[in-house]
Design a protein around this motif. Structure first.
Motif, PDB file in Angstrom:
ATOM      1  N   GLU A 179       0.827  -1.213   0.000  1.00 14.65           N
ATOM      2  CA  GLU A 179       0.000   0.000   0.000  1.00 14.65           C
ATOM      3  C   GLU A 179       0.858   1.258   0.000  1.00 14.65           C
TER       4      GLU A 179
ATOM      5  N   LYS B  76       2.518   1.723  -3.254  1.00  8.77           N
ATOM      6  CA  LYS B  76       1.520   2.111  -4.260  1.00  8.77           C
ATOM      7  C   LYS B  76       1.170   3.584  -4.137  1.00  8.77           C
ATOM      8  N   TYR B  77       0.934   4.043  -2.906  1.00  2.00           N
ATOM      9  CA  TYR B  77       0.429   5.399  -2.699  1.00  2.00           C
ATOM     10  C   TYR B  77       1.533   6.454  -2.671  1.00  2.00           C
ATOM     11  N   ASN B  78       2.759   6.064  -2.345  1.00  2.00           N
ATOM     12  CA  ASN B  78       3.875   7.009  -2.374  1.00  2.00           C
ATOM     13  C   ASN B  78       5.064   6.370  -3.102  1.00  2.00           C
TER      14      ASN B  78
ATOM     15  N   VAL C  64      -4.769   9.038   2.441  1.00  4.06           N
ATOM     16  CA  VAL C  64      -5.490   8.548   1.267  1.00  4.06           C
ATOM     17  C   VAL C  64      -6.958   8.925   1.419  1.00  4.06           C
TER      18      VAL C  64
ATOM     19  N   GLU D 137      -9.151   7.043  -2.278  1.00  2.00           N
ATOM     20  CA  GLU D 137      -8.141   6.436  -3.158  1.00  2.00           C
ATOM     21  C   GLU D 137      -7.195   7.455  -3.788  1.00  2.00           C
TER      22      GLU D 137
ATOM     23  N   PRO E 290      -4.027   9.673  -2.986  1.00  2.00           N
ATOM     24  CA  PRO E 290      -3.010   9.855  -1.956  1.00  2.00           C
ATOM     25  C   PRO E 290      -2.438  11.269  -1.941  1.00  2.00           C
TER      26      PRO E 290
END
Length: 239
Positions: free
Chosen positions: A59, A62-64, A74, A77, A79
């Motif tokens: 996660e 994926k987000y950073n 987040v 969805e 970020p």
């Protein structure tokens, strides 16, 4: 569809997104705590996910994907990264709930000035933690210069408890890790820079800040931090 219906649809979508708020952080990170304080002060519910930076989750990656660091907020969805950017995002998204920035444009500009100043200068404190000898002495001097400048600014508060006025604002949140992390760094390194007699106004602010229930309840345990930071410094010096 008329404009009014479109507006209602957007508000409905926003309402759904507001229910999908999660924060990826680390318990001892002052940067994660900044975001927690902002969310708690505004009374915004969120899900917290504790990260292990030695074994980063899919996660987080994926987000950073750029920095691979916490905190990451987040929202539906989407970020947002970097602690003070996140705090500003929270402020702009929920401006009516416990405002963190002044209404007056000049005062807002000044708040952003001090936030930026601290972000640029506070690296010296971390470098005191990471270095020894002459290099460390250089960063001690830089840290003291920064503290003196902030002390002068704190001296202008008068009867106000906080840099944000009578309530905590974004400058207080930016400066906030002085209240706990600075002492831990001093104890681990074996130096004393933040002396009460040398910085009386800043010390008074620190005490006021730590007594606010939202802050007090969301400060990491000092003893646990000492153990962690001692181990981290030993590993740094060994490498």
């Amino acid at each position: 569809m008329c404009f009014g219906d479109s507006k209602k649809l957007n508000l409905s979508l926003f309402s759904d997104m507001a229910d999908e708020l999660k924060l990826l952080g680390v318990w001892n990170s002052p940067f994660s705590c900044r975001v927690i304080w902002a969310l708690k002060l505004k009374g915004i519910p969120y899900d917290y996910i504790e990260e292990d930076l030695q074994n980063k989750s899919p996660e987080l990656l994926k987000y950073n994907p750029v920095h691979k660091k916490v905190p990451v907020l987040v929202h539906g969805e989407r970020p947002i990264c970097e602690s003070l950017i996140i705090v500003e995002y929270i402020e702009e998204t929920w401006p009516q709930k416990y405002p963190l920035l002044p209404i007056d444009p000049y005062e807002r500009a000044m708040a952003r000035f001090w936030v930026k100043y601290f972000e640029e200068k506070s690296i010296a404190i971390w470098m005191v933690f990471r270095t020894t000898g002459e290099e460390q002495e250089k960063f001690k001097k830089e840290s003291l210069e920064m503290l003196r400048t902030i002390e002068e600014h704190a001296g202008t508060l008068g009867k106000r408890k906080f840099f944000g006025g009578d309530e905590i604002g974004i400058v207080d949140i930016a400066f906030g890790w002085i209240a706990q992390w600075f002492e831990v760094v001093e104890d681990v390194v074996g130096v004393k820079l933040f002396e009460a007699h040398a910085f009386p106004c800043l010390h008074a602010w620190t005490q006021n800040f730590k007594q606010v229930p939202v802050i007090k309840e969301n400060l990491p345990d000092r003893d646990e931090m000492l153990v962690l930071f001692k181990r981290a410094r030993e590993n740094l010096l060994a490498s």
